[in-house]
Design an enzyme around this catalytic site. Structure first.
Site, mmCIF file in Angstrom:
data_model
loop_
_atom_site.group_PDB
_atom_site.id
_atom_site.type_symbol
_atom_site.label_atom_id
_atom_site.label_comp_id
_atom_site.label_asym_id
_atom_site.label_seq_id
_atom_site.Cartn_x
_atom_site.Cartn_y
_atom_site.Cartn_z
ATOM 1 N N LYS A 1 -69.768 -20.041 76.738
ATOM 2 C CA LYS A 1 -71.159 -19.284 76.028
ATOM 3 C C LYS A 1 -71.673 -17.965 77.139
ATOM 4 O O LYS A 1 -72.047 -16.542 76.589
ATOM 5 C CB LYS A 1 -71.737 -20.136 76.247
ATOM 6 C CG LYS A 1 -72.067 -21.266 75.232
ATOM 7 C CD LYS A 1 -72.989 -21.625 74.472
ATOM 8 C CE LYS A 1 -72.557 -22.476 73.147
ATOM 9 N NZ LYS A 1 -71.875 -23.379 73.110
ATOM 10 N N GLU B 1 -82.616 -19.313 70.706
ATOM 11 C CA GLU B 1 -82.054 -20.739 69.443
ATOM 12 C C GLU B 1 -81.236 -21.391 71.081
ATOM 13 O O GLU B 1 -79.937 -20.863 71.691
ATOM 14 C CB GLU B 1 -81.826 -19.832 68.925
ATOM 15 C CG GLU B 1 -80.181 -20.670 68.640
ATOM 16 C CD GLU B 1 -79.279 -19.419 68.884
ATOM 17 O OE1 GLU B 1 -80.186 -18.432 69.248
ATOM 18 O OE2 GLU B 1 -78.535 -19.377 69.000
ATOM 19 N N SER C 1 -62.828 -24.631 75.800
ATOM 20 C CA SER C 1 -64.104 -23.621 76.124
ATOM 21 C C SER C 1 -65.034 -23.952 76.797
ATOM 22 O O SER C 1 -65.889 -23.450 77.024
ATOM 23 C CB SER C 1 -65.003 -23.854 74.207
ATOM 24 O OG SER C 1 -64.663 -25.564 73.977
HETATM 25 C C1 LIG Z 1 -71.527 -23.965 72.219
HETATM 26 C C2 LIG Z 1 -69.718 -24.581 72.597
HETATM 27 C C3 LIG Z 1 -69.132 -24.753 71.654
HETATM 28 C C4 LIG Z 1 -69.185 -24.194 70.183
HETATM 29 O O1 LIG Z 1 -69.457 -22.858 69.881
HETATM 30 P P1 LIG Z 1 -68.905 -21.816 69.109
HETATM 31 O O2 LIG Z 1 -69.510 -21.107 68.909
HETATM 32 O O3 LIG Z 1 -68.016 -22.056 68.086
HETATM 33 O O4 LIG Z 1 -67.698 -21.482 69.975
HETATM 34 C C5 LIG Z 1 -67.433 -24.803 71.880
HETATM 35 N N1 LIG Z 1 -67.562 -25.144 73.310
HETATM 36 C C6 LIG Z 1 -67.943 -25.650 73.658
HETATM 37 C C7 LIG Z 1 -68.067 -25.503 75.030
HETATM 38 C C8 LIG Z 1 -69.356 -25.110 73.535
HETATM 39 O O5 LIG Z 1 -70.277 -25.211 74.644
#
Ligand SMILES: *Cc1c(COP(=O)(O)O)cnc(C)c1O
Length: 392
Positions: free
Chosen positions: A85, A107, A374
């Protein structure tokens, strides 16, 4: 403008009249600054020194032995703030500064995007307001506290069910009245044009780094790239490095919740129907009357009833495939990555790992799979403990 920002028939610009000039200003500014020499230099410097890029691409040897094929993890869990993010919030925060805006709004659902925005607000010295549903405020008190520590104001949203989609509606409404000095920092590659394009651009560093790193490490492209999908930003970020490499399979993994058949879930692409939400046409979770459904999964970060428009097109053209992982599979995968690699994955990212475990014994041992890790899972330890108490 109606036809701008289209991915096939998806995406677009379904917003109230008052928002049109606001989004046009944003689009114009993005195309003016994204290749501007000062902007590019400042973004590169802060990506490195503040966010910690480039992130490593790590060969997970013991996890690979378990599944029977080669697994590489793109370590977005190591980005400042603990998830991908930060790539988007840094990029959009700088864009806001170059546009001369002094205030940020955003948001948030689980609080992760709100916190990432609050951090950037502090970094850039901008007044920051985070719109958050009252239900989410109660569920995510630690993130609320962290946002406040970084100097942000958290605005409780009472409407609807007090969750993410209500927070987005209120943030958009607030924005129309305060657009002169305020920038709306949107959290995923979804929403009205130009957000899907802007967010993909700021997340595409994941894909370009991964492509370079895998070529350096093994001298060829991977056979498959796997990422979890909420709104779709980390997935489109890593996919963007491989979209033109037709032999690289792209797999997006959504939240199947307790089970797609019985419980609530968040699998917009695998089970949704086309509709319009938050200014864009996309696959949506809705009932037979077209009411948007509430979503639910172990990972709050995937709880979004729609998905970015480019993923809808990639699904229809077959360039990417989308599947769903259920909560029990996700909890198994969480425990496995901890045990095998000493890495605690975010429950969102763990959906992608759960898909790999489902492929155990089905792929040959030379198959190379890159997973976008992620985010980190420290935030999820108490949730996992609730579902899977440790035995002494
Ligand atoms: C917010 C989040 C997601 C989901 O958001 P995407 O826009 O689909 O990437 C995925 N993994 C983590 C660690 C997040 O914080």
């Amino acid at each position: 403008m109606k036809y701008k920002g289209r991915f096939g028939d998806y995406g677009g610009f379904y917003v109230p009249e008052v928002l049109i000039p606001v989004l046009e200003e944003l689009e114009e500014a993005f195309y003016r600054f994204y290749q501007d020499e000062h902007f590019v230099t400042e973004l590169a410097q802060l990506s490195k020194d503040y966010n910690g890029r480039p992130t490593p691409l790590y060969y997970a040897r013991r996890f690979s032995e378990y599944v029977g094929f080669k697994v590489y993890l793109k370590r977005e869990d190591l980005v400042h703030g603990g998830a991908h993010k930060g790539n988007n919030t840094l990029g959009q925060g700088l864009l806001a500064k170059y546009m001369g805006k002094t205030k940020l709004i955003a948001e948030t659902g689980a609080g992760q995007h709100g916190l990432a925005t609050a951090m950037i607000g502090a970094l850039l010295g901008m007044e920051t307001k985070i719109f958050m549903g009252v239900t989410d405020i109660e569920r995510q008190s630690v993130n609320v506290h962290k946002m406040k520590l970084c100097g942000a104001e958290v605005i409780p949203v009472e409407g609807g069910t007090g969750t993410l989609k209500d927070a987005i509606n209120d943030a958009l409404r607030y924005w129309t009245a305060h657009v002169m000095d305020t920038f709306y920092l949107f959290g995923s590659a979804a929403g009205p044009h130009p957000y899907p394009t802007i967010v993909k651009y700021f997340q595409s560093c994941i894909g370009s780094e991964t492509r370079r790193q895998i070529l350096e490490q093994i001298g060829r492209l991977p056979d498959m790239v796997v990422a979890c999908v909420g709104g779709g930003s980390n997935a489109i970020g890593i996919f963007s490095g491989f979209l033109n490499d037709k032999d690289v399979k792209l797999i997006g993994v959504e939240a199947g919740g307790r089970s797609l058949a019985s419980g609530k879930h968040a699998a917009s692409l695998t089970t949704g129907r086309v509709g319009i939400l938050h200014g864009a046409k996309a696959y949506l979770l809705q009932d037979s009357e077209g009411q948007v459904n509430e979503t639910e999964s172990v990972s709050a970060g995937l709880d979004y009833p729609a998905v970015g428009p480019e993923h809808c097109l990639l699904k229809d053209t077959g360039r990417a495939q989308y599947v769903a992982a259920e909560d029990e599979q996700v909890l198994d995968a969480f425990e496995l990555l901890c045990k095998k690699e000493g890495i605690l994955p975010a429950l969102e990212s763990t959906h992608a790992l759960a898909y790999l475990i489902s492929q155990k014994g089905k792929l040959n041992s030379e198959t190379v799979v890159v997973v976008n890790l992620s985010g980190r899972g420290d935030k999820d330890v108490s949730i996992v403990e609730k579902h899977r108490p440790l035995k002494d």
